[in-house]
Design an enzyme around this catalytic site. Structure first.
Site, mmCIF file in Angstrom:
data_model
loop_
_atom_site.group_PDB
_atom_site.id
_atom_site.type_symbol
_atom_site.label_atom_id
_atom_site.label_comp_id
_atom_site.label_asym_id
_atom_site.label_seq_id
_atom_site.Cartn_x
_atom_site.Cartn_y
_atom_site.Cartn_z
ATOM 1 N N LYS A 1 -11.433 3.334 2.115
ATOM 2 C CA LYS A 1 -10.178 3.042 2.843
ATOM 3 C C LYS A 1 -9.002 3.668 2.106
ATOM 4 C CE LYS A 1 -8.146 -1.076 2.227
ATOM 5 N NZ LYS A 1 -6.741 -1.036 1.787
ATOM 6 N N ASN A 2 -8.944 3.486 0.790
ATOM 7 C CA ASN A 2 -7.755 3.906 0.029
ATOM 8 C C ASN A 2 -7.726 5.393 -0.291
ATOM 9 O OD1 ASN A 2 -6.876 1.332 0.254
ATOM 10 N ND2 ASN A 2 -7.281 0.749 -1.873
ATOM 11 N N CYS B 1 3.916 -8.329 0.709
ATOM 12 C CA CYS B 1 2.705 -8.847 1.343
ATOM 13 C C CYS B 1 2.273 -10.027 0.483
ATOM 14 C CB CYS B 1 1.624 -7.772 1.416
ATOM 15 S SG CYS B 1 0.945 -7.408 -0.186
ATOM 16 N N ARG C 1 5.793 -5.562 -3.685
ATOM 17 C CA ARG C 1 5.340 -4.232 -3.299
ATOM 18 C C ARG C 1 6.497 -3.265 -3.005
ATOM 19 N NH1 ARG C 1 0.011 -4.931 -1.556
ATOM 20 N NH2 ARG C 1 -0.297 -2.750 -2.044
ATOM 21 N N GLN D 1 9.884 3.822 -6.465
ATOM 22 C CA GLN D 1 9.436 5.057 -7.141
ATOM 23 C C GLN D 1 9.199 6.187 -6.146
ATOM 24 O OE1 GLN D 1 9.233 5.102 -10.663
ATOM 25 N NE2 GLN D 1 10.303 3.171 -10.238
ATOM 26 N N ASP E 1 -8.336 -4.443 -7.636
ATOM 27 C CA ASP E 1 -8.976 -4.747 -6.344
ATOM 28 C C ASP E 1 -10.344 -5.390 -6.505
ATOM 29 O OD1 ASP E 1 -7.676 -1.869 -4.511
ATOM 30 O OD2 ASP E 1 -6.773 -3.746 -5.179
ATOM 31 N N ARG F 1 -9.740 -5.539 7.748
ATOM 32 C CA ARG F 1 -8.856 -4.429 7.369
ATOM 33 C C ARG F 1 -9.572 -3.483 6.403
ATOM 34 N NH1 ARG F 1 -2.957 -6.067 5.668
ATOM 35 N NH2 ARG F 1 -3.053 -3.829 5.471
HETATM 36 C C1 EPZ Z 1 -2.696 0.872 -4.050
HETATM 37 O O1 EPZ Z 1 -1.578 0.105 -3.651
HETATM 38 C C2 EPZ Z 1 -3.869 0.346 -3.247
HETATM 39 N N1 EPZ Z 1 -3.615 0.563 -1.817
HETATM 40 C C3 EPZ Z 1 -4.063 -1.147 -3.549
HETATM 41 O O2 EPZ Z 1 -5.215 -1.582 -2.827
HETATM 42 C C4 EPZ Z 1 -4.318 -1.295 -5.041
HETATM 43 O O3 EPZ Z 1 -4.444 -2.673 -5.347
HETATM 44 C C5 EPZ Z 1 -3.145 -0.694 -5.820
HETATM 45 O O4 EPZ Z 1 -2.967 0.683 -5.444
HETATM 46 C C6 EPZ Z 1 -3.360 -0.746 -7.333
HETATM 47 O O5 EPZ Z 1 -4.539 -0.062 -7.668
HETATM 48 C C7 EPZ Z 1 -3.792 1.805 -1.303
HETATM 49 O O6 EPZ Z 1 -4.163 2.741 -1.996
HETATM 50 C C8 EPZ Z 1 -3.532 1.965 0.162
HETATM 51 P P1 EPZ Z 1 0.845 0.640 -6.706
HETATM 52 P P2 EPZ Z 1 -0.091 0.583 -4.076
HETATM 53 O O7 EPZ Z 1 1.981 1.413 -6.137
HETATM 54 O O8 EPZ Z 1 -0.053 2.052 -4.205
HETATM 55 C C9 EPZ Z 1 4.631 -1.603 -8.527
HETATM 56 C C10 EPZ Z 1 -6.424 -2.981 -1.390
HETATM 57 O O9 EPZ Z 1 -6.802 -4.146 -1.536
HETATM 58 N N2 EPZ Z 1 5.423 -0.553 -7.823
HETATM 59 O O10 EPZ Z 1 -0.151 1.340 -7.574
HETATM 60 O O11 EPZ Z 1 0.863 -0.086 -3.167
HETATM 61 C C11 EPZ Z 1 3.872 -2.485 -7.560
HETATM 62 O O12 EPZ Z 1 4.681 -3.554 -7.129
HETATM 63 C C12 EPZ Z 1 -5.026 -2.595 -1.815
HETATM 64 O O13 EPZ Z 1 -7.129 -2.047 -0.928
HETATM 65 C C13 EPZ Z 1 6.815 -0.576 -7.938
HETATM 66 O O14 EPZ Z 1 7.392 -1.464 -8.590
HETATM 67 O O15 EPZ Z 1 0.045 -0.051 -5.520
HETATM 68 C C14 EPZ Z 1 2.709 -2.952 -8.394
HETATM 69 O O16 EPZ Z 1 3.111 -4.045 -9.206
HETATM 70 C C15 EPZ Z 1 -4.240 -3.796 -2.305
HETATM 71 N N3 EPZ Z 1 7.549 0.381 -7.304
HETATM 72 C C16 EPZ Z 1 2.404 -1.753 -9.299
HETATM 73 O O17 EPZ Z 1 3.599 -0.959 -9.286
HETATM 74 C C17 EPZ Z 1 6.962 1.385 -6.566
HETATM 75 O O18 EPZ Z 1 7.687 2.243 -6.020
HETATM 76 C C18 EPZ Z 1 1.257 -0.879 -8.830
HETATM 77 O O19 EPZ Z 1 1.453 -0.646 -7.452
HETATM 78 C C19 EPZ Z 1 5.549 1.396 -6.471
HETATM 79 C C20 EPZ Z 1 4.808 0.429 -7.110
#
Ligand code: EPZ
Length: 416
Positions: free
Chosen positions: A22-23, A116, A121, A125, A304, A396
Site C-alpha cells: 500500500k505505502n 488522524c 500528522r 516539511q 507500523d 484500508r
Molecule cells: C508514512 O506516513 C506511512 N504512510 C505510515 O504508514 C507510516 O507509519 C509512517 O510513514 C512512518 O513510517 C504512507 O507511507 C502512506 P512521516 P507519513 O511523515 O509519511 C512528523 C500505515 O499504517 N512529520 O514519516 O505521514 C509526523 O507527525 C501508515 O500504513 C512532521 O512533523 O509519516 C511523524 O511524527 C500509518 N512534519 C513523523 O514526522 C511533516 O511535514 C514521521 O512522519 C511530516 C512528518
C-alpha cells in the site's frame, strides 16, 4: 458497519500470497501525474485507500484503467490540479499529489490532510521543501495553495525523517530546473520503489535508500511499466498472526530483505524463520518469549508493526517494554487489548506489557489501520469469540484479510 468475528485457538498453517505494498503504491500512482504518457502499474493491491486515490486522480482529469492488480493511468488530460477536502479527509496520503501537481502544472490546491487517530500528522516539511524550490505556498481555508512557473533544484534538509515528505519532494524535484539534494531523507524501501519507478520514467535519481538523495531535474518524463514491491507490513502482520497461534506458515510473493528488524524480534521471541528468494516461512513455539522494542525510521523497527507486536507480547512469557518514537498517539489498541484481558501499562510513549496465560474473547473496536490488525492478531489467540467493530479501518490496508486468514485455518468471518 462490517464486523469481524474470530473464534480463537486455531494454529495457523499453510500458505498465503502477500499483496503489493500500500505505502509504495500510493506515492507511485501519484507519480503518473508527472507525465503526459500512460504509465502501467502491476501488483497494485486492491484496497480501499487505492480506490480512494484513483478516484482523486480521476477527478483531476487522469484516465484510470484497472484490471485486477494492473492499473494504467494517463494524465495527458490533467486539467484540475485540485485535491478537495471531501476526498483528502478520508485518506491523508492524498498529500502525495502536491509535489507532482506543482512540478507538472506549476500550481496545486490540495486540502490539508488534517490529523488522524494516531497523531497530528503535519505536512510542514512538505511545504518547506517546495518553498525552498521556489514555489509560493499559502495555507488558507484548510488548503495548501502552491504556484511556481517552474521549480528550481535546491538543497533540502527535513527537520525529521518523513516518508511521504521525502517522496513528495523527490517527485517534485524530478521535473525541477537543476539538481536537488534531499538530506535526512527517509530510507524506507517504499521510497526506493518510488525512485525506481521514477527512473524507469526517465528521472535522474541517485542515493535512494540512503539519507541523501540526489535528483537532477529533466524537462519531461515518459511512460513506463512498474511492478509494486511486496507489502512488508502485511508480511509482518501475517508472521505475527502465525507466531501468536504457535503456527507454521509460508508467505509467498514477498521477501525478508525489508523486514530484518521484525524478523530479528520474531526469532528473539522463539520463532524459526526461513527466507527464500520471494517467500518467507515461520514456525512458532507453543508460547513466545516477550520481546521489547523501540520504533524508529527504517532500517530500525517499523512503527507500523508496533501494534501487532504489542498483541503477541500480551500472551508471551515475561515482560516487554514497547517504545513508540514516531507518532504521539499510537497506543490506542492497548485499551482494546485490555478488554481481552491483557496486562498493559502505558507511561507516555512507553507501554509495559506483562504476558498473561490467556486472553478471553470480547467485543472490541478498531481505531486505526494497524491497531485493527493488532486486535485481529489478539483475537486469533483469545479463548472464545472476539468481535471486532469498525473494520473499515482494516479494509484500508489489508486485501481480503478474512479470506487469507481462513486459508491459513483461522476461524474468521465477516458480518456485513
Ligand atoms: C508514512 O506516513 C506511512 N504512510 C505510515 O504508514 C507510516 O507509519 C509512517 O510513514 C512512518 O513510517 C504512507 O507511507 C502512506 P512521516 P507519513 O511523515 O509519511 C512528523 C500505515 O499504517 N512529520 O514519516 O505521514 C509526523 O507527525 C501508515 O500504513 C512532521 O512533523 O509519516 C511523524 O511524527 C500509518 N512534519 C513523523 O514526522 C511533516 O511535514 C514521521 O512522519 C511530516 C512528518
Amino acid at each position: 458497519m462490517d464486523k469481524l468475528l474470530i473464534e480463537g485457538g486455531a494454529r495457523l498453517s499453510g500458505e498465503v500470497a502477500i499483496s503489493g505494498a500500500k505505502n509504495a503504491a500510493l506515492p507511485i500512482l501519484c507519480a503518473a501525474l508527472l507525465t503526459a504518457e500512460p504509465v502501467t502499474f502491476t501488483n497494485v493491491p486492491q484496497l480501499k485507500d487505492i480506490g480512494t486515490l484513483l478516484a482523486l486522480l480521476g477527478q483531476m482529469g487522469v484516465k484510470v484503467e484497472r484490471a485486477g492488480d494492473t492499473v494504467t493511468l494517463d494524465a495527458s488530460g490533467l486539467n484540475n490540479p485540485v485535491a478537495p477536502y471531501e476526498m483528502v479527509k478520508t485518506m491523508r496520503a492524498s498529500i502525495l499529489v502536491l509535489g507532482p501537481l506543482v512540478a507538472r502544472c506549476g500550481e496545486a490546491r490540495v486540502s490539508l490532510p488534517g490529523g488522524c487517530a494516531i497523531g497530528a500528522r503535519p505536512v510542514d516539511q512538505h511545504i518547506k521543501g517546495l518553498q525552498a524550490m521556489g514555489a509560493e505556498v499559502r495555507v488558507e481555508h484548510g488548503y495548501v495553495h502552491a504556484t511556481v512557473p517552474r521549480l528550481k533544484g535546491a538543497r533540502l534538509f527535513t527537520d525529521m525523517v518523513t516518508v511521504t515528505g521525502t517522496e513528495n519532494l523527490m517527485m517534485a524535484a524530478a521535473l525541477a530546473d537543476g539538481e536537488t539534494v534531499i538530506e535526512n531523507a527517509a530510507r524506507e524501501p517504499e521510497v526506493v520503489d518510488l525512485a525506481n519507478c521514477l527512473v524507469a520514467m526517465g528521472a535522474q535519481i541517485s542515493g535512494a535508500g540512503s539519507d541523501v538523495i540526489r535528483i537532477r531535474g529533466v524537462e519531461r518524463l515518459h511512460g513506463a511499466t512498474h511492478r509494486i514491491m511486496p507489502d512488508r507490513i502485511e508480511t509482518g502482520t501475517y508472521l505475527c498472526a502465525a507466531a501468536v497461534t504457535g503456527g507454521s506458515v509460508r508467505l509467498t510473493g514477498t521477501s525478508s530483505c525489508y523486514l530484518d528488524a521484525v524478523i530479528d524480534k520474531l526469532m528473539d521471541a522463539g520463532c524459526e524463520v526461513v527466507s527464500e528468494r520471494d517467500a518467507i516461512s515461520l514456525s512458532a513455539p507453543a508460547r513466545l518469549n516477550a520481546v521489547s522494542l523501540r520504533t524508529a525510521p527504517y532500517p530500525a523497527f517499523p512503527t507500523d508493526m508496533q501494534a501487532q507486536f504489542m498483541a503477541i507480547n500480551c500472551v508471551a512469557n515475561g515482560v516487554a517494554m514497547i517504545r513508540e518514537t514516531i507518532f504521539e498517539n499510537r497506543f490506542m489498541h492497548a485499551v482494546e487489548l485490555q478488554r481481552l484481558g491483557a496486562d498493559i501499562r502505558i507511561d507516555g510513549n512507553t507501554a509495559v506489557v506483562q504476558g498473561v496465560a490467556r486472553l478471553e474473547g470480547a467485543t472490541v473496536m478498531a481505531t486505526d489501520l494497524r491497531a485493527s490488525a493488532s486486535l485481529v492478531v489478539a483475537g486469533l489467540v483469545a479463548e472464545g469469540e472476539t468481535t471486532i467493530e469498525r473494520i473499515y479501518h482494516l479494509d484500508r490496508g489489508y486485501e481480503r484479510l478474512e479470506d487469507k486468514l481462513a486459508a491459513l485455518g483461522a476461524k474468521v468471518r465477516r458480518l456485513t
